[in-house]
Scaffold this motif. Structure first.
Motif, mmCIF file in Angstrom:
data_model
loop_
_atom_site.group_PDB
_atom_site.id
_atom_site.type_symbol
_atom_site.label_atom_id
_atom_site.label_comp_id
_atom_site.label_asym_id
_atom_site.label_seq_id
_atom_site.Cartn_x
_atom_site.Cartn_y
_atom_site.Cartn_z
ATOM 1 N N UNK A 38 0.747 -1.169 0.074
ATOM 2 C CA UNK A 38 0.074 0.017 0.122
ATOM 3 C C UNK A 38 1.011 1.256 0.006
ATOM 4 N N UNK A 39 1.833 1.326 0.967
ATOM 5 C CA UNK A 39 2.373 2.646 0.898
ATOM 6 C C UNK A 39 3.767 2.578 0.143
ATOM 7 N N UNK A 40 4.370 1.280 -0.274
ATOM 8 C CA UNK A 40 5.169 1.532 -1.470
ATOM 9 C C UNK A 40 4.589 1.838 -2.693
ATOM 10 N N UNK A 41 3.280 1.530 -2.935
ATOM 11 C CA UNK A 41 2.812 1.991 -4.303
ATOM 12 C C UNK A 41 2.655 3.443 -4.151
ATOM 13 N N UNK A 42 2.269 3.873 -3.010
ATOM 14 C CA UNK A 42 2.071 5.411 -2.964
ATOM 15 C C UNK A 42 3.296 6.147 -2.871
ATOM 16 N N UNK A 43 4.503 5.658 -2.541
ATOM 17 C CA UNK A 43 5.812 6.376 -2.457
ATOM 18 C C UNK A 43 6.217 6.358 -4.016
ATOM 19 N N UNK A 44 6.279 5.079 -4.662
ATOM 20 C CA UNK A 44 6.465 5.180 -6.091
ATOM 21 C C UNK A 44 5.553 5.920 -6.996
ATOM 22 N N UNK A 45 4.368 6.143 -6.756
ATOM 23 C CA UNK A 45 3.598 7.173 -7.694
ATOM 24 C C UNK A 45 3.935 8.454 -7.341
ATOM 25 N N UNK A 46 4.061 8.693 -6.095
ATOM 26 C CA UNK A 46 4.601 10.378 -5.832
ATOM 27 C C UNK A 46 6.082 10.550 -6.147
ATOM 28 N N UNK A 47 7.043 9.412 -6.186
ATOM 29 C CA UNK A 47 8.200 9.697 -6.658
ATOM 30 C C UNK A 47 8.315 9.964 -8.225
ATOM 31 N N UNK A 48 7.532 9.532 -8.672
ATOM 32 C CA UNK A 48 7.474 9.411 -10.462
ATOM 33 C C UNK A 48 6.756 10.964 -10.702
ATOM 34 N N UNK A 49 5.620 11.285 -10.050
ATOM 35 C CA UNK A 49 5.338 12.531 -10.159
ATOM 36 C C UNK A 49 5.998 13.752 -9.720
#
Length: 61
Positions: A38-49
Motif C-alpha cells: 500500500x505505502x510502497x505503491x504510494x511512494x512510487x507514484x509520488x516519486x514518479x510525479x
C-alpha cells in the motif's frame, strides 16, 4: 518566491497522488492487507510525479 511556488505545487501533487493511488487500488482490486504494498505503491507514484514536476519546474526556471 520560487520556493513557495514549488512547495504549493508539491502539496497539490500529494493530493493528486492520493487520487491516483485510490483509483489504482480500486481498479486493480488490491486489498489493504499488505501495508508495504500500500505505502510502497504510494511512494512510487509520488516519486514518479515528483520527478516529472521538478524536471518541468527546473526547465522553466
Amino acid at each position: 518566491m520560487k520556493g513557495v511556488l514549488l512547495a504549493f505545487l508539491n502539496v497539490l501533487l500529494i493530493l493528486f497522488t492520493v487520487l491516483v493511488h485510490k483509483i489504482i487500488f480500486r481498479v486493480l482490486g488490491l486489498g489493504y492487507d499488505s501495508l508495504v504494498l500500500y505505502w510502497g505503491l504510494f511512494v512510487l507514484i509520488f516519486f514518479i510525479f515528483d520527478v516529472i514536476l521538478n524536471s518541468l519546474f527546473i526547465k522553466n526556471a
